[in-house]
Scaffold this motif. Structure first.
Motif, PDB file in Angstrom:
ATOM      1  N   VAL A  47       3.051  41.955  59.541  1.00  0.00           N
ATOM      2  CA  VAL A  47       1.955  42.425  58.786  1.00  0.00           C
ATOM      3  C   VAL A  47       1.979  43.896  57.718  1.00  0.00           C
ATOM      4  O   VAL A  47       2.177  43.590  56.878  1.00  0.00           O
ATOM      5  N   GLN A  48       3.439  44.951  58.087  1.00  0.00           N
ATOM      6  CA  GLN A  48       3.273  45.844  58.076  1.00  0.00           C
ATOM      7  C   GLN A  48       4.575  45.031  56.814  1.00  0.00           C
ATOM      8  O   GLN A  48       4.206  45.866  55.418  1.00  0.00           O
ATOM      9  N   LEU A  49       5.227  43.892  56.436  1.00  0.00           N
ATOM     10  CA  LEU A  49       6.399  43.541  55.692  1.00  0.00           C
ATOM     11  C   LEU A  49       5.522  43.185  54.460  1.00  0.00           C
ATOM     12  O   LEU A  49       5.765  43.426  53.343  1.00  0.00           O
ATOM     13  N   LEU A  50       4.663  42.564  55.041  1.00  0.00           N
ATOM     14  CA  LEU A  50       3.609  41.880  54.461  1.00  0.00           C
ATOM     15  C   LEU A  50       2.556  42.379  53.138  1.00  0.00           C
ATOM     16  O   LEU A  50       2.944  42.562  51.797  1.00  0.00           O
ATOM     17  N   LEU A  51       2.450  43.648  54.237  1.00  0.00           N
ATOM     18  CA  LEU A  51       2.052  44.592  53.529  1.00  0.00           C
ATOM     19  C   LEU A  51       2.007  45.302  52.086  1.00  0.00           C
ATOM     20  O   LEU A  51       2.152  45.569  51.033  1.00  0.00           O
ATOM     21  N   PHE A  52       3.735  45.596  52.704  1.00  0.00           N
ATOM     22  CA  PHE A  52       4.987  46.796  51.863  1.00  0.00           C
ATOM     23  C   PHE A  52       5.467  45.546  50.242  1.00  0.00           C
ATOM     24  O   PHE A  52       5.139  46.504  49.082  1.00  0.00           O
ATOM     25  N   LEU A  53       5.319  44.287  50.885  1.00  0.00           N
ATOM     26  CA  LEU A  53       5.736  43.653  49.848  1.00  0.00           C
ATOM     27  C   LEU A  53       4.047  43.186  49.004  1.00  0.00           C
ATOM     28  O   LEU A  53       4.462  43.287  47.538  1.00  0.00           O
ATOM     29  N   CYS A  54       3.183  42.935  49.296  1.00  0.00           N
ATOM     30  CA  CYS A  54       2.283  42.527  48.559  1.00  0.00           C
ATOM     31  C   CYS A  54       1.640  44.256  47.620  1.00  0.00           C
ATOM     32  O   CYS A  54       1.677  42.918  47.169  1.00  0.00           O
ATOM     33  N   VAL A  55       1.812  44.889  48.093  1.00  0.00           N
ATOM     34  CA  VAL A  55       1.315  46.616  47.728  1.00  0.00           C
ATOM     35  C   VAL A  55       2.455  47.133  46.200  1.00  0.00           C
ATOM     36  O   VAL A  55       1.833  46.855  45.369  1.00  0.00           O
ATOM     37  N   SER A  56       3.722  46.556  46.963  1.00  0.00           N
ATOM     38  CA  SER A  56       4.366  47.088  45.841  1.00  0.00           C
ATOM     39  C   SER A  56       4.554  45.774  44.474  1.00  0.00           C
ATOM     40  O   SER A  56       4.670  46.182  43.620  1.00  0.00           O
ATOM     41  N   LEU A  57       4.407  44.902  44.666  1.00  0.00           N
ATOM     42  CA  LEU A  57       4.671  44.026  43.492  1.00  0.00           C
ATOM     43  C   LEU A  57       3.270  43.794  43.223  1.00  0.00           C
ATOM     44  O   LEU A  57       3.069  44.410  41.008  1.00  0.00           O
ATOM     45  N   VAL A  58       1.515  44.571  44.104  1.00  0.00           N
ATOM     46  CA  VAL A  58       0.337  44.434  42.637  1.00  0.00           C
ATOM     47  C   VAL A  58       0.940  46.091  42.432  1.00  0.00           C
ATOM     48  O   VAL A  58       0.307  45.673  40.967  1.00  0.00           O
ATOM     49  N   LEU A  59       1.636  46.961  42.670  1.00  0.00           N
ATOM     50  CA  LEU A  59       2.016  48.072  42.151  1.00  0.00           C
ATOM     51  C   LEU A  59       2.224  48.021  40.662  1.00  0.00           C
ATOM     52  O   LEU A  59       2.314  48.745  39.630  1.00  0.00           O
ATOM     53  N   LEU A  60       3.290  46.932  40.566  1.00  0.00           N
ATOM     54  CA  LEU A  60       4.888  46.665  39.563  1.00  0.00           C
ATOM     55  C   LEU A  60       4.096  46.067  38.541  1.00  0.00           C
ATOM     56  O   LEU A  60       4.309  46.479  37.663  1.00  0.00           O
ATOM     57  N   ILE A  61       3.578  44.670  39.100  1.00  0.00           N
ATOM     58  CA  ILE A  61       3.035  44.102  38.165  1.00  0.00           C
ATOM     59  C   ILE A  61       1.654  44.822  36.826  1.00  0.00           C
ATOM     60  O   ILE A  61       1.625  44.115  35.979  1.00  0.00           O
ATOM     61  N   PHE A  62       0.699  45.439  37.635  1.00  0.00           N
ATOM     62  CA  PHE A  62       0.104  45.805  36.644  1.00  0.00           C
ATOM     63  C   PHE A  62      -0.433  47.263  36.513  1.00  0.00           C
ATOM     64  O   PHE A  62      -0.808  47.352  35.746  1.00  0.00           O
ATOM     65  N   LEU A  68       4.241  52.958  31.771  1.00  0.00           N
ATOM     66  CA  LEU A  68       5.542  52.969  30.823  1.00  0.00           C
ATOM     67  C   LEU A  68       5.128  53.588  29.515  1.00  0.00           C
ATOM     68  O   LEU A  68       5.600  54.004  28.441  1.00  0.00           O
ATOM     69  N   ARG A  69       3.782  53.095  29.200  1.00  0.00           N
ATOM     70  CA  ARG A  69       3.299  53.361  27.850  1.00  0.00           C
ATOM     71  C   ARG A  69       3.172  54.968  28.034  1.00  0.00           C
ATOM     72  O   ARG A  69       2.963  55.150  26.535  1.00  0.00           O
ATOM     73  N   TYR A  70       2.696  55.039  28.330  1.00  0.00           N
ATOM     74  CA  TYR A  70       2.141  56.391  28.728  1.00  0.00           C
ATOM     75  C   TYR A  70       3.257  57.917  29.145  1.00  0.00           C
ATOM     76  O   TYR A  70       3.667  58.692  28.341  1.00  0.00           O
ATOM     77  N   PHE A  71       4.433  57.642  29.428  1.00  0.00           N
ATOM     78  CA  PHE A  71       5.163  57.858  30.109  1.00  0.00           C
ATOM     79  C   PHE A  71       6.630  58.199  28.584  1.00  0.00           C
ATOM     80  O   PHE A  71       7.457  58.800  29.112  1.00  0.00           O
ATOM     81  N   ASN A  72       6.897  56.909  28.257  1.00  0.00           N
ATOM     82  CA  ASN A  72       7.407  57.007  27.205  1.00  0.00           C
ATOM     83  C   ASN A  72       7.410  56.899  26.067  1.00  0.00           C
ATOM     84  O   ASN A  72       8.258  56.814  24.828  1.00  0.00           O
ATOM     85  N   LYS A  73       5.977  57.864  25.960  1.00  0.00           N
ATOM     86  CA  LYS A  73       5.721  57.446  24.032  1.00  0.00           C
ATOM     87  C   LYS A  73       6.471  58.424  23.726  1.00  0.00           C
ATOM     88  O   LYS A  73       6.593  59.111  22.428  1.00  0.00           O
ATOM     89  N   LYS A  74       6.879  60.300  24.638  1.00  0.00           N
ATOM     90  CA  LYS A  74       7.753  61.831  23.858  1.00  0.00           C
ATOM     91  C   LYS A  74       8.728  60.450  23.743  1.00  0.00           C
ATOM     92  O   LYS A  74       9.706  62.017  23.161  1.00  0.00           O
ATOM     93  N   THR A  75       9.770  59.633  23.908  1.00  0.00           N
ATOM     94  CA  THR A  75      10.547  59.279  23.405  1.00  0.00           C
ATOM     95  C   THR A  75      10.808  60.217  22.433  1.00  0.00           C
ATOM     96  O   THR A  75      11.290  58.809  21.270  1.00  0.00           O
ATOM     97  N   THR A  76      12.149  60.874  22.548  1.00  0.00           N
ATOM     98  CA  THR A  76      12.728  61.062  20.935  1.00  0.00           C
ATOM     99  C   THR A  76      14.002  59.785  20.589  1.00  0.00           C
ATOM    100  O   THR A  76      14.743  59.486  21.216  1.00  0.00           O
ATOM    101  N   GLN A  77      13.601  59.550  19.370  1.00  0.00           N
ATOM    102  CA  GLN A  77      14.897  58.578  18.682  1.00  0.00           C
ATOM    103  C   GLN A  77      16.591  59.511  18.607  1.00  0.00           C
ATOM    104  O   GLN A  77      16.265  60.800  18.202  1.00  0.00           O
ATOM    105  N   THR A  78      17.318  59.218  18.739  1.00  0.00           N
ATOM    106  CA  THR A  78      18.650  59.675  19.052  1.00  0.00           C
ATOM    107  C   THR A  78      19.146  58.105  17.324  1.00  0.00           C
ATOM    108  O   THR A  78      19.129  57.328  17.900  1.00  0.00           O
TER     109      THR A  78
END
Length: 145
Positions: A47-62, A68-78
């Motif tokens: 159950v622990q392993l399934l929770l680890f995998l499912c929660v990780s994948l849900v966080l990754l996908i959604f 990325l959209r909010y954190f990379n907003k201020k990336t300065t082009q070089t």
């Protein structure tokens, strides 16, 4: 003992994230945290392993695209990418058919081509840089609005 192992995994994943700052392991750290909580409450290892995998994948996908959209907003082009959207002065007539054309920006001469193949741009015109293909700037004539 298992909650401590999950917390150790969580710490390692957070350390890797802090070093790389690439939003790569933070999602798995969330999964490790949930697995540690489940372990603390006596959940089976499967159950622990399934929770680890499912929660990780849900966080990754959604949540990764949003983060990325909010954190990379201020990336300065070089380097050359910083030229896109800037204005330049034509110092040699731009004619795609004749394979001629040069512009000057920041005291540097660049080979230039028109974004519209049939359009010629004359010397001393102001152009807007739209793209960069290799060492050529793809430009269009600048029109004030």
């Amino acid at each position: 003992m298992q909650p401590l192992i999950w917390l150790g995994i969580l710490a390692v994943l957070l350390l890797i994230e802090a070093i790389t700052a690439g939003l790569t392991t933070i999602w798995f750290a969330g999964g490790a945290l949930i697995a540690a909580v489940a372990s603390y409450f006596g959940a089976d290892l499967v159950v622990q392993l399934l929770l680890f995998l499912c929660v990780s994948l849900v966080l990754l996908i959604f949540t990764r695209p949003l983060a990325l959209r909010y954190f990379n907003k201020k990336t300065t082009q070089t380097n050359v990418n910083s030229l896109i959207g800037k204005k330049a002065v034509v110092i040699q007539d731009i004619d795609n058919l004749a394979q001629t054309g040069k512009v000057q920006i920041n005291d540097i001469e660049w080979t230039a081509r028109s974004a519209d193949d049939g359009k010629k741009i004359s010397k001393d015109a102001i152009v807007l840089i739209r793209e960069i293909h290799g060492v050529k700037l793809i430009v269009e004539e600048y029109k004030e609005v």
